[in-house]
Design a protein around this motif. Structure first.
Motif, PDB file in Angstrom:
ATOM      1  N   CYS A 128     -17.813  -0.140  -1.901  1.00  0.00           N
ATOM      2  CA  CYS A 128     -18.025  -1.570  -1.637  1.00  0.00           C
ATOM      3  C   CYS A 128     -16.687  -2.282  -1.438  1.00  0.00           C
ATOM      4  CB  CYS A 128     -18.802  -2.235  -2.773  1.00  0.00           C
ATOM      5  SG  CYS A 128     -20.571  -1.848  -2.764  1.00  0.00           S
ATOM      6  N   ASN A 131     -15.721  -1.682   2.114  1.00  0.00           N
ATOM      7  CA  ASN A 131     -16.799  -1.900   3.066  1.00  0.00           C
ATOM      8  C   ASN A 131     -16.414  -2.955   4.106  1.00  0.00           C
ATOM      9  OD1 ASN A 131     -19.345  -2.269   4.312  1.00  0.00           O
ATOM     10  ND2 ASN A 131     -19.849  -3.870   2.830  1.00  0.00           N
ATOM     11  N   CYS A 133     -18.756  -3.620   6.616  1.00  0.00           N
ATOM     12  CA  CYS A 133     -20.025  -3.876   7.293  1.00  0.00           C
ATOM     13  C   CYS A 133     -20.626  -5.240   6.948  1.00  0.00           C
ATOM     14  CB  CYS A 133     -21.035  -2.786   6.946  1.00  0.00           C
ATOM     15  SG  CYS A 133     -20.529  -1.150   7.489  1.00  0.00           S
ATOM     16  N   SER A 135     -23.867  -7.900   6.598  1.00  0.00           N
ATOM     17  CA  SER A 135     -25.191  -7.694   6.007  1.00  0.00           C
ATOM     18  C   SER A 135     -26.225  -7.279   7.051  1.00  0.00           C
ATOM     19  CB  SER A 135     -25.642  -8.950   5.254  1.00  0.00           C
ATOM     20  OG  SER A 135     -25.677 -10.056   6.135  1.00  0.00           O
ATOM     21  N   PRO A 138     -25.849  -2.925   7.364  1.00  0.00           N
ATOM     22  CA  PRO A 138     -25.367  -2.529   6.043  1.00  0.00           C
ATOM     23  C   PRO A 138     -25.029  -1.053   5.843  1.00  0.00           C
ATOM     24  CG  PRO A 138     -27.736  -2.709   6.004  1.00  0.00           C
ATOM     25  CD  PRO A 138     -27.286  -3.166   7.374  1.00  0.00           C
ATOM     26  N   CYS A 150     -20.311   0.849  11.202  1.00  0.00           N
ATOM     27  CA  CYS A 150     -21.472   0.188  10.596  1.00  0.00           C
ATOM     28  C   CYS A 150     -22.680   0.343  11.508  1.00  0.00           C
ATOM     29  CB  CYS A 150     -21.185  -1.301  10.430  1.00  0.00           C
ATOM     30  SG  CYS A 150     -19.690  -1.649   9.500  1.00  0.00           S
ATOM     31  N   ASN A 152     -27.188  -0.784  11.723  1.00  0.00           N
ATOM     32  CA  ASN A 152     -28.350  -1.421  11.103  1.00  0.00           C
ATOM     33  C   ASN A 152     -29.401  -0.380  10.722  1.00  0.00           C
ATOM     34  OD1 ASN A 152     -29.397  -0.702  13.556  1.00  0.00           O
ATOM     35  ND2 ASN A 152     -30.016  -2.756  14.159  1.00  0.00           N
ATOM     36  N   ASP A 168     -25.236   2.813   1.756  1.00  0.00           N
ATOM     37  CA  ASP A 168     -25.937   1.565   2.050  1.00  0.00           C
ATOM     38  C   ASP A 168     -25.202   0.445   1.321  1.00  0.00           C
ATOM     39  OD1 ASP A 168     -27.649  -0.604   2.272  1.00  0.00           O
ATOM     40  OD2 ASP A 168     -29.431   0.505   1.643  1.00  0.00           O
ATOM     41  N   ALA A 169     -24.571  -0.426   2.096  1.00  0.00           N
ATOM     42  CA  ALA A 169     -23.758  -1.503   1.531  1.00  0.00           C
ATOM     43  C   ALA A 169     -24.557  -2.761   1.249  1.00  0.00           C
ATOM     44  CB  ALA A 169     -22.596  -1.820   2.469  1.00  0.00           C
ATOM     45  N   SER A 170     -25.866  -2.716   1.409  1.00  0.00           N
ATOM     46  CA  SER A 170     -26.655  -3.947   1.198  1.00  0.00           C
ATOM     47  C   SER A 170     -26.592  -4.428  -0.247  1.00  0.00           C
ATOM     48  CB  SER A 170     -28.108  -3.744   1.647  1.00  0.00           C
ATOM     49  OG  SER A 170     -28.716  -2.713   0.894  1.00  0.00           O
ATOM     50  N   PRO A 175     -20.743  -9.334   1.574  1.00  0.00           N
ATOM     51  CA  PRO A 175     -20.755  -8.658   2.864  1.00  0.00           C
ATOM     52  C   PRO A 175     -19.463  -8.954   3.638  1.00  0.00           C
ATOM     53  CG  PRO A 175     -22.371 -10.442   2.816  1.00  0.00           C
ATOM     54  CD  PRO A 175     -21.732 -10.370   1.461  1.00  0.00           C
TER      55      PRO A 175
END
Length: 182
Positions: A128, A131, A133, A135, A138, A150, A152, A168-170, A175
């Motif tokens: 994270c 990261n 990416c 939102s 993610p 990155c 979707n 998964d960076a969600s 973000p």
């Protein structure tokens, strides 16, 4: 009447006969030939031994999971044609038909590249922190030529074959700005 017994595994691995002409001449001047009936091989000078390939297509081999070597190679097949020849003169060839490669004499092994699709686990705190990416995209590629890319969809990384690992960076706290690769 001439009869041709079922082919053994050795004959199945070399026979190129299809369902329209499943009787394979194993030896004699016509060796390698295929006939529509066992009687096609009733001339002992032309064919001294024959066998029936009707049960060969499923016994030669089937396309299982791909090895890491094949999953991470840029030549890997796309998800749209996921059955890839892994050895023989057709190596790296792709098809959408699972039973195609077992019937080809130019291929002696195959795999299903859908086994290469990445299952992106949630990003760790360390991931994270780097990261990039947004939102809207993610899924973060963490290894391979697409590293820091990155998407979707996590399936994009499996299809692209240039991302060896992803997360998964969600769930990351903040973000990143929008600079996605897809």
């Amino acid at each position: 009447a001439v009869t041709c017994p079922p082919c053994d595994q050795t004959a199945c691995n070399t026979a190129l006969c299809g369902s329209a002409a499943p009787y394979y001449c194993e030896s004699g001047r016509s060796a390698g030939g295929c006939g529509t009936t066992p009687e096609a091989w009733n001339n002992t000078k032309m064919c001294t031994a024959c066998c029936d390939t009707s049960n060969c297509s499923s016994s030669r081999f089937s396309c299982g999971s791909c090895s890491t070597e094949f999953c991470e190679d840029a030549r890997r097949c796309a998800i749209k044609t996921p059955y890839m020849c892994t050895s023989g003169t057709s190596e790296w060839g792709c098809t959408s038909t699972p039973g195609f490669w077992p019937l080809q004499h130019t291929c002696s092994g195959c795999c299903d590249v859908t086994s290469c699709e990445k299952k992106c686990a949630p990003c760790t705190a360390a991931q994270c922190s780097v990261n990039v990416c947004p939102s809207a995209d993610p899924f973060f590629c963490t290894a391979g030529p697409l590293k820091n890319g990155c998407s979707n969809s996590s399936a994009y990384f499996g299809d692209a074959s240039q991302c060896y690992d992803c997360c998964d960076a969600s769930a990351c706290a903040t973000p990143a700005p929008n600079n996605s690769t897809k």
